[in-house]
Scaffold this motif. Sequence first.
Motif, short mmCIF file in Angstrom:
data_model
loop_
_atom_site.label_atom_id
_atom_site.label_comp_id
_atom_site.label_asym_id
_atom_site.label_seq_id
_atom_site.Cartn_x
_atom_site.Cartn_y
_atom_site.Cartn_z
N THR A 184 0.84 -1.22 0.00
CA THR A 184 0.00 0.00 0.00
C THR A 184 0.87 1.26 0.00
O THR A 184 0.53 2.25 -0.64
N GLY A 219 -9.61 1.22 3.02
CA GLY A 219 -8.33 1.92 3.15
C GLY A 219 -8.20 2.59 4.51
O GLY A 219 -7.19 2.48 5.20
N ARG A 228 -16.36 -5.52 -1.41
CA ARG A 228 -16.27 -4.64 -2.59
C ARG A 228 -15.95 -5.44 -3.84
O ARG A 228 -16.51 -5.22 -4.90
N GLN A 229 -15.00 -6.38 -3.67
CA GLN A 229 -14.61 -7.21 -4.81
C GLN A 229 -15.83 -7.97 -5.35
O GLN A 229 -16.09 -7.98 -6.55
N LEU A 286 -13.19 -7.71 0.37
CA LEU A 286 -13.78 -8.83 -0.37
C LEU A 286 -15.23 -8.52 -0.73
O LEU A 286 -15.72 -8.92 -1.78
N TRP A 341 2.08 -4.45 -6.27
CA TRP A 341 0.63 -4.26 -6.06
C TRP A 341 -0.20 -5.49 -6.42
O TRP A 341 -1.15 -5.83 -5.67
N PHE A 379 -12.78 -13.05 -9.28
CA PHE A 379 -11.59 -12.95 -8.41
C PHE A 379 -11.11 -14.37 -8.12
O PHE A 379 -11.83 -15.18 -7.52
C1 HEM Z 1 -6.04 -8.19 5.11
C2 HEM Z 1 -5.24 -7.39 4.81
C3 HEM Z 1 -5.34 -6.10 4.04
C4 HEM Z 1 -4.76 -4.94 4.45
C5 HEM Z 1 -3.98 -4.70 5.74
C6 HEM Z 1 -5.05 -3.95 3.42
C7 HEM Z 1 -4.65 -2.64 3.50
C8 HEM Z 1 -4.96 -1.67 2.57
C9 HEM Z 1 -4.71 -0.26 2.72
C10 HEM Z 1 -4.06 0.40 3.94
C11 HEM Z 1 -5.14 0.36 1.59
C12 HEM Z 1 -5.14 1.86 1.33
C13 HEM Z 1 -4.16 2.29 0.26
C14 HEM Z 1 -4.41 3.72 -0.15
O1 HEM Z 1 -4.72 4.57 0.72
O2 HEM Z 1 -4.31 3.97 -1.33
C15 HEM Z 1 -5.66 -0.67 0.71
C16 HEM Z 1 -6.18 -0.44 -0.55
C17 HEM Z 1 -6.73 -1.40 -1.35
N1 HEM Z 1 -6.91 -2.72 -1.04
FE1 HEM Z 1 -6.34 -3.64 0.66
N2 HEM Z 1 -5.76 -4.55 2.41
C18 HEM Z 1 -5.99 -5.86 2.75
C19 HEM Z 1 -6.70 -6.80 2.01
C20 HEM Z 1 -7.24 -6.57 0.75
C21 HEM Z 1 -7.99 -7.54 -0.03
C22 HEM Z 1 -8.38 -8.95 0.44
C23 HEM Z 1 -8.31 -6.93 -1.22
C24 HEM Z 1 -9.11 -7.43 -2.41
C25 HEM Z 1 -9.55 -8.61 -2.57
C26 HEM Z 1 -7.78 -5.58 -1.18
C27 HEM Z 1 -7.89 -4.66 -2.21
C28 HEM Z 1 -7.51 -3.34 -2.13
C29 HEM Z 1 -7.73 -2.37 -3.19
C30 HEM Z 1 -8.38 -2.63 -4.57
C31 HEM Z 1 -7.23 -1.14 -2.71
C32 HEM Z 1 -7.21 0.22 -3.46
C33 HEM Z 1 -8.49 0.94 -3.26
C34 HEM Z 1 -8.67 1.47 -1.85
O3 HEM Z 1 -7.88 2.30 -1.40
O4 HEM Z 1 -9.59 1.01 -1.17
N3 HEM Z 1 -7.14 -5.39 0.03
N4 HEM Z 1 -5.56 -1.89 1.33
#
Ligand code: HEM
Length: 177
Positions: free
Chosen positions: A30, A139, A103-104, A101, A46, A111
């Motif tokens: 991230t 996020g 959102r996905q 998940l 990513w 997926f």
């Molecule tokens: C379990 C552990 C996870 C952690 C700690 C985590 C953490 C984060 C964080 C901190 C961001 C923010 C990045 C930003 O500000 O741009 C982010 C974004 C994102 N994450 Fe995760 N994530 C996790 C799991 C997942 C899973 C399971 C998916 C999809 C199946 C996912 C998809 C995304 C996507 C598409 C973004 C970009 C859009 C957004 O900022 O919401 N993440 N994630």
Amino acid sequence: MDSTGFHYSRFSRHLHWGMAALFTWMFITTAVRVLLPDSALYDVLWPTHRPLGALLMLLVAVRLVWALVERSGRPPSVSLAASLGHKALYALMVAVPVLALLRQYGSGRAFSPFGIPLMPGFEGEAIEWMTAAGSNFHGLLGWMLLVMALGHAGMAIWHRHAGEEDVLARMVPRLGR
Ligand code: HEM
Ligand code: HEM
């Protein structure tokens, strides 16, 4: 195998440190997304975010069940703050991947983490409330989890060096003195 009053069981410790490493990786991905969005590093790191996030979801579920199974045998919390802090970490560890998940799924896009067809995807409109919940909170809560985890690690180290109860030895028994 079981936790004793003095330290966590081997399985709990493996889960804790293995997941701490995976969470660290997630935050590296991230950070690269935010700081170096147009770099080769981004293109490499990513794409690992979603599949490893899905794996973490599975591990969180295993860890929750295991914590309930072992509940009575674990070392007691050093304070109410520590107990609440651990519960908050659990809540965030669940909420962050669940929201992603959701959102996905709601986006209607297929997926398949590690080639396993978890979500087949669907035709037609996205499911608004699911995509909105994920976009508004994944996020945000993810960054909150980072802050809490850093505070948590800091407190564990502080407890050891301030001559308080050496909680670090509960997760790394060979540090015991
Ligand atoms: C379990 C552990 C996870 C952690 C700690 C985590 C953490 C984060 C964080 C901190 C961001 C923010 C990045 C930003 O500000 O741009 C982010 C974004 C994102 N994450 Fe995760 N994530 C996790 C799991 C997942 C899973 C399971 C998916 C999809 C199946 C996912 C998809 C995304 C996507 C598409 C973004 C970009 C859009 C957004 O900022 O919401 N993440 N994630
Ligand atoms: C370098 C990083 C870390 C250190 C030094 C550390 C240290 C510790 C220690 C010493 C304990 C036992 C505390 C006690 O019994 O009072 C503990 C428990 C715990 N830690 Fe960490 N930790 C780290 C990273 C993390 C991360 C990243 C998470 C979650 C995202 C986490 C979640 C937990 C939870 C929920 C517990 C309660 C016991 C359990 O259910 O596993 N820790 N940690």
